[in-house]
Design a protein around this motif. Structure first.
Motif, short mmCIF file in Angstrom:
data_model
loop_
_atom_site.label_atom_id
_atom_site.label_comp_id
_atom_site.label_asym_id
_atom_site.label_seq_id
_atom_site.Cartn_x
_atom_site.Cartn_y
_atom_site.Cartn_z
N SER A 42 68.63 22.85 67.23
CA SER A 42 67.92 24.10 66.90
C SER A 42 66.47 23.84 66.50
CB SER A 42 68.63 24.83 65.75
OG SER A 42 68.46 24.12 64.53
N SER A 43 66.18 22.61 66.04
CA SER A 43 64.81 22.30 65.61
C SER A 43 63.82 22.33 66.77
CB SER A 43 64.76 20.93 64.92
OG SER A 43 65.18 19.91 65.80
N VAL A 44 64.33 22.31 68.00
CA VAL A 44 63.45 22.46 69.17
C VAL A 44 62.75 23.82 69.13
CG1 VAL A 44 63.42 22.64 71.69
CG2 VAL A 44 64.86 20.92 70.58
N ALA A 45 63.39 24.79 68.47
CA ALA A 45 62.82 26.14 68.41
C ALA A 45 61.61 26.23 67.50
CB ALA A 45 63.89 27.13 67.94
N TYR A 46 61.45 25.24 66.59
CA TYR A 46 60.29 25.31 65.68
C TYR A 46 59.51 24.00 65.56
CZ TYR A 46 63.85 23.48 62.44
OH TYR A 46 64.85 22.74 61.86
N GLY A 47 60.09 22.87 65.97
CA GLY A 47 59.39 21.58 65.87
C GLY A 47 58.08 21.54 66.64
N PRO A 48 58.07 21.85 67.95
CA PRO A 48 56.80 21.85 68.70
C PRO A 48 55.77 22.82 68.10
CG PRO A 48 58.68 21.91 70.20
CD PRO A 48 59.22 22.11 68.83
N GLU A 49 56.26 23.96 67.61
CA GLU A 49 55.35 24.95 67.03
C GLU A 49 54.65 24.39 65.79
OE1 GLU A 49 55.40 29.72 66.05
OE2 GLU A 49 57.25 28.67 66.55
N GLN A 50 55.38 23.57 64.99
CA GLN A 50 54.79 22.99 63.79
C GLN A 50 53.63 22.06 64.14
OE1 GLN A 50 55.70 23.90 60.59
NE2 GLN A 50 56.88 25.40 61.75
N ILE A 51 53.74 21.35 65.27
CA ILE A 51 52.65 20.47 65.72
C ILE A 51 51.41 21.30 66.06
CG2 ILE A 51 51.91 18.83 67.50
CD1 ILE A 51 54.85 17.99 67.78
N LEU A 52 51.62 22.36 66.83
CA LEU A 52 50.50 23.20 67.29
C LEU A 52 49.83 23.93 66.14
CD1 LEU A 52 52.06 24.69 70.55
CD2 LEU A 52 50.49 22.75 70.34
N ILE A 53 50.59 24.30 65.12
CA ILE A 53 50.00 25.01 63.97
C ILE A 53 48.97 24.12 63.28
CG2 ILE A 53 50.53 25.84 61.63
CD1 ILE A 53 53.14 26.99 62.79
N VAL A 54 49.29 22.82 63.15
CA VAL A 54 48.33 21.89 62.52
C VAL A 54 47.12 21.67 63.41
CG1 VAL A 54 48.01 19.55 61.63
CG2 VAL A 54 50.18 20.75 61.24
N LEU A 55 47.35 21.45 64.71
CA LEU A 55 46.24 21.19 65.64
C LEU A 55 45.33 22.40 65.79
CD1 LEU A 55 48.13 19.23 68.45
CD2 LEU A 55 46.66 18.29 66.66
N MET A 56 45.87 23.60 65.63
CA MET A 56 45.08 24.81 65.79
C MET A 56 43.99 24.93 64.73
SD MET A 56 46.54 28.70 66.34
CE MET A 56 47.07 28.87 64.63
N MET A 97 73.53 13.56 71.84
CA MET A 97 72.65 14.44 71.07
C MET A 97 71.20 13.99 71.17
SD MET A 97 72.46 15.12 66.97
CE MET A 97 71.73 13.51 66.75
N GLY A 98 70.98 12.67 71.02
CA GLY A 98 69.62 12.14 71.11
C GLY A 98 69.00 12.41 72.46
N GLY A 99 69.78 12.23 73.54
CA GLY A 99 69.27 12.46 74.88
C GLY A 99 68.91 13.92 75.11
N ILE A 100 69.81 14.83 74.71
CA ILE A 100 69.55 16.26 74.89
C ILE A 100 68.34 16.70 74.06
CG2 ILE A 100 70.47 18.58 74.50
CD1 ILE A 100 73.27 17.39 75.06
N LEU A 101 68.28 16.23 72.81
CA LEU A 101 67.16 16.59 71.93
C LEU A 101 65.84 16.10 72.50
CD1 LEU A 101 66.05 17.74 69.31
CD2 LEU A 101 66.67 15.61 68.15
N ALA A 102 65.83 14.87 73.04
CA ALA A 102 64.61 14.30 73.61
C ALA A 102 64.12 15.13 74.79
CB ALA A 102 64.85 12.86 74.04
N VAL A 103 65.06 15.53 75.67
CA VAL A 103 64.69 16.30 76.86
C VAL A 103 64.16 17.68 76.45
CG1 VAL A 103 65.61 17.47 78.91
CG2 VAL A 103 66.27 15.11 78.41
N LEU A 104 64.87 18.36 75.57
CA LEU A 104 64.46 19.72 75.19
C LEU A 104 63.15 19.70 74.42
CD1 LEU A 104 67.85 21.36 74.07
CD2 LEU A 104 66.78 21.34 76.33
N PHE A 105 63.00 18.75 73.51
CA PHE A 105 61.78 18.68 72.70
C PHE A 105 60.57 18.35 73.56
CE2 PHE A 105 58.72 16.22 70.16
CZ PHE A 105 58.44 17.14 69.16
N SER A 106 60.68 17.29 74.36
CA SER A 106 59.53 16.89 75.19
C SER A 106 59.21 17.97 76.23
CB SER A 106 59.81 15.55 75.88
OG SER A 106 61.01 15.62 76.64
N GLY A 107 60.24 18.59 76.79
CA GLY A 107 60.00 19.65 77.77
C GLY A 107 59.31 20.85 77.16
N THR A 108 59.72 21.22 75.95
CA THR A 108 59.11 22.37 75.28
C THR A 108 57.65 22.07 74.91
OG1 THR A 108 61.28 22.95 74.34
CG2 THR A 108 59.35 23.99 73.35
#
Length: 610
Positions: free
Chosen positions: A39-53, A256-267
């Motif tokens: 579920s952290s894929v739903a907010y993890g990438p966003e947290q990166i962009l919030i700082v960079l913005m 779990m690690g494989g699925i998380l890596a694919v979803l996170f990097s793809g997002t």
């Protein structure tokens, strides 16, 4: 009635022999133990962009190397926790590893932070899911807290029904979310390859960004690492797996690690290529779905499954918290009730405790748990750091075959985890400083509970080879508090006589002299062979004069090595709700007397038939 309601809500009791049927296979375990991490894929990438913005949209290309850094840490953690699974197949994760290799206090620090983290997991996940629901249906926004509380209660009841039943239900939303995100990423990549997304929508990788600093990049990296919460849950819950449990747990962890890596990097890549900026009105995943499909059924399918998994991420806490509480209770650091299995063979006391604590947290913060997310992340990376460090000590001390490769894996994991932890403390100190207070307090509480159990054990322990000491009791004085001449009192007096005591004393508390005299005359006719003592109460209190009298008898009896027994008459109504119609003075007397060293308290019930 209560039993029927309980059976309806959580199902019939299971026999102990059915425990094997409550174990998880890989398919169900992946769903129930990975929901927090996925579920952290739903907010993890966003947290990166919030700082960079905070610099500019040009800086968004840094999200790609930052994502690579997060994936390196994920790889190190997955490999490390896989080693922990085989090294500690009975579960416990960071708590057991830290305690055995770093010492008692680091172990308790890891265990305490994880317990708190699982409570935060439930509160934050359910609140986030509730926000997603009320965003789709704005008229529900005033009811955020009640909706979140109802969802926690629902998940709690689901887990009380047993781990396999909850896994059977929760597996579908989790796999639907994975399917939805995979479709989103694949379709997005196809559109990019076909040239449907203009390259001008994002800055090229390597574009100079004025004002960018190492500190800011580290802060963005730390924020992105929030996507790694929940990775440790599988190593805590190894006993919940079907045999061979360690192998199944290790396979589940890798999946779990494989699925998380694919979803996170793809997002992250999709957000970068589309040039998406964080928006307080719309999530990054929502914007990606909108750019890819438009506002059609696929968009709503993705949003729906995202909202579902944010709520169901709480279930990782419900799976791991009871198992960790069991390990702490088994070592006597928290109440022994957490070692007991409930009707459905789950650790129901841990499940209920987690549910109540989460509800209180949601109510206390009004469903706005954003302020808890930094604490949430610290609660994860502190155990990460301790467990990796503990494994370093283990490999150096034991030096098993191939230990150098394992040592390097854990060293990388420990170094990055510690770095992320320090970044959180430095960049978000105003939000995470409570950790420096409540975690030491939790450790102190654990130690005090352990000391209590040790002292109790020392006082109760008997060596079988030792000769039993004979108690020097010369006689027995029985005191029977009486409220009138009734069947209940007669039942208790008869029981007292059957014990062949040295003396029986009936004690009556009167509120006026005339009533006192009248009762004494009736008693002489009714029970002439039982001594009656009447106590006059000036303030209409039964408890105070009675307990004062018992204290006096106890003092005199102890000087002569006599035992004092207080027999409390009590009638039991046919229906339980009738209890509220009668005063409960017998309970108050018993509660007071149970703490008297030299007084034995006995209740003689008289059961009413109507």
């Amino acid at each position: 009635m209560f039993t029927s309601l309980k059976r309806f809500l959580i199902g019939r009791p299971l026999k102990s022999t059915e425990l094997g049927e409550q174990k998880l296979g890989i398919f169900k375990a992946l769903a129930i133990l990975s929901s927090d991490a996925l579920s952290s894929v739903a907010y993890g990438p966003e947290q990166i962009l919030i700082v960079l913005m905070t610099i500019s949209a040009v800086a968004f290309w840094y999200s790609i190397p930052i994502a690579v850094g997060v994936l390196i840490l994920l790889t190190a953690l997955i490999l490390s926790y896989r080693q922990i699974i085989f090294a500690y197949p009975h579960g416990g994760g960071a708590y057991v590893v830290s305690k055995e290799n770093l010492g008692e206090k680091p172990g308790l620090l890891a265990g305490g932070s994880l317990l708190v983290d699982y409570i935060l997991t439930v509160a934050v996940s359910v609140s986030s899911g509730t926000d997603a629901i009320t965003s789709a249906f704005p008229f529900l926004h005033p009811y955020n807290v009640p909706i979140a509380v109802v969802l926690v209660i629902f998940i709690t009841l689901l887990n009380l029904r047993g781990i396999t039943e909850s896994a059977s239900i929760l597996a579908y939303p989790v796999y639907l979310f994975v399917l939805a995100l995979l479709i989103l990423i694949v379709v997005g990549l196809i559109r990019i390859m076909h040239g449907d997304v203009p390259a001008s929508s994002h800055a090229a990788i390597g574009t100079p960004v004025p004002g960018i600093t190492t500190f800011l990049l580290l802060k963005a990296f730390a924020s992105g690492c929030s996507a790694l919460t929940g990775v440790e849950a599988i190593s805590n819950a190894i006993p919940n797996f079907k045999n061979p449990a360690p192998k199944n747990a290790a396979k589940t962890l890798l999946l779990m690690g494989g699925i998380l890596a694919v979803l996170f990097s793809g997002t992250v890549f999709m957000a970068y290529y589309y040039g998406i900026a964080p928006n307080s009105q719309e999530t990054v995943v929502s914007q990606i779905a909108d750019h890819t499909f438009g506002r059609n059924y696929m968009y709503y399918f993705i949003q729906g499954t995202t909202a579902l998994i944010l709520v169901l991420a709480a279930n990782t806490g419900f799976s791991a918290f009871p198992q960790l509480a069991f390990n702490l209770a088994k070592d006597k650091y928290i109440a022994r009730m957490f070692t007991m299995r409930g009707d459905r063979l789950g650790y129901s006391n841990g499940i209920i405790t987690l549910g109540i604590a989460s509800v209180l947290l949601i109510i206390a913060f009004g469903g706005k748990t954003e302020a808890l997310i930094p604490l949430y992340a610290v609660g994860v990376f502190l155990p990460f750091t301790l467990s990796q460090s503990g494994m370093l000590v283990k490999w150096v001390r034991e030096k098993p075959k191939g230990w150098m490769g394992k040592l390097i894996t854990n060293f990388v994991g420990a170094l990055i985890s510690f770095t992320v932890l320090m970044i959180f403390f430095i960049t978000k100190f105003t939000q995470v400083w409570p950790v420096l207070i409540f975690l030491p307090l939790i450790v102190v509480l654990f130690l005090r509970i352990k000391r209590h159990y040790d002292r109790v054990g020392d006082q109760l322990r008997i060596q079988p080879k030792e000769k039993a000491e004979a108690l020097q009791i010369k006689g027995n004085v029985i005191i029977v508090p009486v409220a009138g001449i009734t069947q209940v009192v007669q039942n208790s007096i008869n029981y007292a006589k059957s014990m062949d005591p040295d003396v029986i004393i009936a004690v009556y508390v009167a509120f006026d002299r005339e009533q006192e005299k009248k009762f004494e005359e009736q008693w002489k006719v009714w029970q002439p062979d039982v001594r009656l003592v009447t106590l006059h109460s000036h303030y209409r209190s039964v408890i105070q004069p009675l307990t004062k009298f018992i204290d006096t008898i106890e003092y005199k009896a102890s000087e002569s090595s006599y035992c004092v027994t207080v027999i409390i008459p009590q009638f039991i109504p046919k229906k339980r709700w009738h209890d509220i119609l009668h005063n409960q003075s017998s309970f108050l007397i018993r509660a007071y007397l149970l703490y008297k060293r030299n007084v034995i308290v006995t209740t003689v019930p008289f059961h009413l038939k109507k």
